[in-house]
Design a protein around this motif. Structure first.
Motif, mmCIF file in Angstrom:
data_model
loop_
_atom_site.group_PDB
_atom_site.id
_atom_site.type_symbol
_atom_site.label_atom_id
_atom_site.label_comp_id
_atom_site.label_asym_id
_atom_site.label_seq_id
_atom_site.Cartn_x
_atom_site.Cartn_y
_atom_site.Cartn_z
ATOM 1 N N THR A 116 0.833 -1.201 0.188
ATOM 2 C CA THR A 116 0.058 -0.131 -0.103
ATOM 3 C C THR A 116 0.958 1.223 -0.044
ATOM 4 N N THR A 117 0.152 2.283 -0.080
ATOM 5 C CA THR A 117 1.093 3.613 -0.060
ATOM 6 C C THR A 117 0.313 4.741 0.837
ATOM 7 N N HIS A 118 0.771 5.728 1.194
ATOM 8 C CA HIS A 118 0.453 6.845 2.102
ATOM 9 C C HIS A 118 -0.302 7.848 0.749
ATOM 10 N N GLN A 119 -1.177 8.295 1.474
ATOM 11 C CA GLN A 119 -2.082 9.473 0.764
ATOM 12 C C GLN A 119 -2.593 10.368 1.725
ATOM 13 N N LEU A 120 -2.784 11.656 1.222
ATOM 14 C CA LEU A 120 -3.178 12.775 1.989
ATOM 15 C C LEU A 120 -4.945 12.541 1.488
ATOM 16 N N VAL A 121 -5.660 12.463 2.415
ATOM 17 C CA VAL A 121 -7.291 12.441 2.131
ATOM 18 C C VAL A 121 -7.900 13.764 2.892
ATOM 19 N N TYR A 122 -9.111 14.399 2.293
ATOM 20 C CA TYR A 122 -9.782 15.472 2.696
ATOM 21 C C TYR A 122 -11.277 15.266 2.193
ATOM 22 N N ARG A 123 -12.071 15.990 2.599
ATOM 23 C CA ARG A 123 -13.531 16.056 2.080
ATOM 24 C C ARG A 123 -13.500 17.233 0.737
ATOM 25 N N ASN A 181 -15.258 12.902 6.907
ATOM 26 C CA ASN A 181 -16.544 13.284 6.100
ATOM 27 C C ASN A 181 -17.551 14.084 6.429
ATOM 28 N N THR A 182 -17.263 14.205 7.991
ATOM 29 C CA THR A 182 -18.409 15.212 8.547
ATOM 30 C C THR A 182 -17.504 16.411 8.822
ATOM 31 N N GLU A 183 -16.333 16.683 8.377
ATOM 32 C CA GLU A 183 -15.398 17.898 8.648
ATOM 33 C C GLU A 183 -14.947 18.071 9.920
ATOM 34 N N GLU A 184 -15.014 17.002 10.944
ATOM 35 C CA GLU A 184 -14.563 17.188 12.102
ATOM 36 C C GLU A 184 -12.888 17.098 12.008
ATOM 37 N N ILE A 185 -12.595 16.358 11.101
ATOM 38 C CA ILE A 185 -10.987 16.489 10.811
ATOM 39 C C ILE A 185 -10.853 17.039 9.194
ATOM 40 N N LYS A 186 -9.847 17.993 9.051
ATOM 41 C CA LYS A 186 -9.613 18.185 7.582
ATOM 42 C C LYS A 186 -8.795 17.572 6.928
ATOM 43 N N PHE A 187 -7.553 17.344 7.383
ATOM 44 C CA PHE A 187 -6.807 16.654 6.609
ATOM 45 C C PHE A 187 -6.006 15.448 7.283
ATOM 46 N N ALA A 188 -5.994 14.459 6.785
ATOM 47 C CA ALA A 188 -5.073 13.249 7.429
ATOM 48 C C ALA A 188 -4.317 12.384 6.335
ATOM 49 N N LEU A 189 -3.548 11.567 6.909
ATOM 50 C CA LEU A 189 -2.475 10.805 6.180
ATOM 51 C C LEU A 189 -2.780 9.350 6.538
ATOM 52 N N LEU A 190 -3.311 8.692 5.667
ATOM 53 C CA LEU A 190 -3.647 7.230 5.532
ATOM 54 C C LEU A 190 -3.241 6.174 4.667
ATOM 55 N N HIS A 191 -3.433 5.074 4.611
ATOM 56 C CA HIS A 191 -3.218 4.190 3.640
ATOM 57 C C HIS A 191 -4.231 4.053 2.595
ATOM 58 N N THR A 192 -3.692 3.977 1.411
ATOM 59 C CA THR A 192 -4.581 3.968 0.128
ATOM 60 C C THR A 192 -5.585 2.983 0.236
ATOM 61 N N ASN A 193 -5.269 1.661 0.632
ATOM 62 C CA ASN A 193 -6.416 0.598 0.715
ATOM 63 C C ASN A 193 -7.445 0.904 1.740
ATOM 64 N N GLU A 194 -7.033 1.564 2.821
ATOM 65 C CA GLU A 194 -8.207 2.061 3.747
ATOM 66 C C GLU A 194 -9.008 2.941 3.247
ATOM 67 N N ILE A 195 -8.355 3.994 2.509
ATOM 68 C CA ILE A 195 -9.012 5.154 1.839
ATOM 69 C C ILE A 195 -10.168 4.555 0.750
ATOM 70 N N MET A 196 -9.575 3.554 -0.085
ATOM 71 C CA MET A 196 -10.382 2.997 -1.157
ATOM 72 C C MET A 196 -11.525 2.405 -0.604
ATOM 73 N N GLN A 206 -11.681 12.784 -0.848
ATOM 74 C CA GLN A 206 -11.038 12.878 -1.815
ATOM 75 C C GLN A 206 -9.542 12.682 -1.668
ATOM 76 N N VAL A 207 -8.580 12.348 -2.600
ATOM 77 C CA VAL A 207 -7.031 12.176 -2.115
ATOM 78 C C VAL A 207 -6.419 13.238 -2.985
ATOM 79 N N SER A 208 -5.755 14.003 -2.407
ATOM 80 C CA SER A 208 -4.857 15.115 -2.526
ATOM 81 C C SER A 208 -3.492 14.701 -3.737
ATOM 82 N N PHE A 209 -2.606 13.996 -2.727
ATOM 83 C CA PHE A 209 -1.205 13.307 -3.347
ATOM 84 C C PHE A 209 -0.881 12.171 -2.566
ATOM 85 N N GLU A 210 0.029 11.316 -3.076
ATOM 86 C CA GLU A 210 0.683 10.330 -2.248
ATOM 87 C C GLU A 210 2.064 11.071 -1.802
ATOM 88 N N VAL A 211 2.314 10.365 -0.617
ATOM 89 C CA VAL A 211 3.492 10.450 0.148
ATOM 90 C C VAL A 211 4.307 9.145 0.068
#
Length: 481
Positions: A116-123, A181-196, A206-211
């Motif tokens: 897997t890889t790391h991605q920055l995720v946001y709403r 999703n409820t905007e309680e958290i703005k940005f997080a770094l998580l693994h791709t498989n968890e996000i998908m 949404q995903v902004s970029f991979e790290v």
């Protein structure tokens, strides 16, 4: 959506006496103790109370091979997992853990079975989205899960990007994504498989970029000295699983229908709108037919959505019509008088599905048999048989969907279809059809049914022969680690 969490037991696993190896002790005691975490990528309880998840299936197979029961402990917090391994309170961890140099100093890892890889995720609605690591600073509230490999990664990256700051939370990846999703958290770094896995249910994610580069996923074992018996057996098991193709089949079961390359936001939003606006008119028909033929009505509904978006007046350019898009020939064979009558269409589709399934080889296991049936529903049994024959010729297993779906697209290539009995077919379409039905089915499960009560904190014991057989003590009677 929360999934079952479990209070950790504060016990130390008895490893072995001087006369026995650890593996011999485990077999004598009849129990393999493994720590995991709750989530769609690891372990969860299905709607019928069955245990599911890639990590569960892998550890259950390993316990079965050893001939012992699996005692699966679900960690309350991500950060609890590695300390339990280091302190030898469990035999190993199977929790979707990625391998990095910081963790290698604490534990030793099995052969990898996923990456897997790391991605920055946001709403989607979030303003001022960071587009690179350089955009992350004290004004960007980046959230990391305490104990995760993202924390290790950011500590390393901080040497190159000194402005990089973050806060840690004791939440699961799924809980973080829910809060994004409820905007309680703005940005997080998580693994791709968890996000998908979660993006299918929360299309605003949404995903902004991979790290950084890909990281391997593996089991984590204590660094015991002088006794490698369990570790060596686990290595042998995972290598056998890979060589036999069973590992690929398991991964396909949980990820094969998820497109990691591109997420279709509009399609997902349209689906959920139709769940609210169209499905209520036809749900009773799907339920009645499902009950009549002992089929999951949500599978029928997913097929209907893929075929017509639940539009009983739909007509394709090839002349198929109705909510289940039956051909004229199929309607005649099934004695359907009006393909545009929704109950007749759904009933006919269910009977046709069962008829196709009954003609498939009895050696095809589930869920592969369902996938084969869906493919035949789309492209016809003859072309499916051709793809199976091509799989045989290539030394692949003709009874496994992960193998046969590689062959189906070849049916549109003259080099291949000229070798077959039934000739040309648009072979990519049944693969697309099966993947979409699987996706829609998953979304229906998430949108229509009540999730497992996350307040029920239990430890389940699984025998090698069957699914959950008993519960341990109530959580209030268990010490907290």
């Amino acid at each position: 959506m929360k999934i079952l969490t479990i209070i950790l037991m504060g016990f130390v696993v008895t490893f072995c006496s001087p006369e026995q190896t650890l593996l011999e002790t485990i077999k004598a005691q009849g129990e393999l103790v493994v720590v995991t975490r709750a989530g769609p990528t690891t372990y969860y309880i299905g709607l019928e109370g069955e245990a599911l998840g890639l990590e569960y299936e892998l550890t259950q197979r390993f316990a079965s091979q050893l001939g012992v029961n699996l005692k699966l402990i679900v960690a309350t917090h991500y950060a609890d997992i590695l300390p339990m391994v280091v302190k030898q309170q469990v035999h190993f961890a199977a929790a979707g853990l990625t391998v990095n140099r910081e963790r290698r100093e604490l534990v030793r890892f099995s052969p990898a079975y996923q990456k897997t890889t790391h991605q920055l995720v946001y709403r989607k609605s979030m303003p001022n989205i960071p587009r690179s690591l350089a955009d992350l600073n004290e004004t960007t509230p980046l959230v990391l899960i305490n104990g995760s490999s993202q924390v290790d990664l950011c500590k390393r990256l901080q040497q190159e990007y000194p402005q990089l700051t973050w806060q840690t939370v004791d939440l699961s990846p799924m809980e973080v994504l829910e809060k994004i999703n409820t905007e309680e958290i703005k940005f997080a770094l998580l693994h791709t498989n968890e996000i998908m896995q979660m993006q299918r249910f929360f299309p605003e994610l949404q995903v902004s970029f991979e790290v950084a580069d890909d990281e391997l996923v593996a089991w984590a074992f204590p660094r015991t000295i002088g006794d490698d018996s369990l570790y060596v057996e686990a290595m042998r098991f995972l290598n056998q699983l890979r060589t036999s193709g069973e590992l690929d089949r398991l991964i396909d079961r949980y990820y094969g229908h998820i497109d990691f390359a591109e997420f279709d936001y509009v399609d997902t939003r349209t689906f959920y709108r139709h769940v609210q606006e169209r499905l209520p008119f036809y749900r009773k028909h799907f339920e009645q037919v499902g009950l009549l033929y002992n089929l999951d009505w949500r599978l029928l509904a997913a097929m209907g959505y893929q075929e017509s978006h639940w539009n009983p007046d739909a007509v394709s350019y090839t002349g198929v019509r109705g909510i289940m898009m039956l051909t004229h020939a199929t309607a005649l064979e099934l004695n359907i008088q009006d393909r545009e009558d929704s109950i007749q269409s759904i009933d006919g589709a269910a009977r046709y599905f069962l008829m196709l399934r009954d003609k498939l080889n009895e050696n095809i296991p589930e869920p592969d048999k369902t996938f084969f049936t869906l493919a035949a529903y789309n492209v016809g049994l003859g072309h499916l048989y051709d793809a199976q024959q091509l799989a045989r010729q290539q030394g692949l297993d003709p009874y496994r969907w992960v193998e046969v779906k590689k062959m189906l697209p070849l049916l549109s290539d003259p080099k291949w279809y000229r070798r077959t009995r039934h000739g040309y077919a648009r072979g990519s379409e049944p693969v697309y059809f099966v993947n979409n039905v699987r996706r829609f089915y998953d979304k229906l499960l998430a949108s229509l049914d009540v999730p497992v009560d996350a307040d029920k904190q239990e430890i389940r014991i699984f025998s090698p022969q069957q699914q959950p057989t008993q519960y341990l003590s109530k959580p209030s009677q268990l010490p907290v680690l």
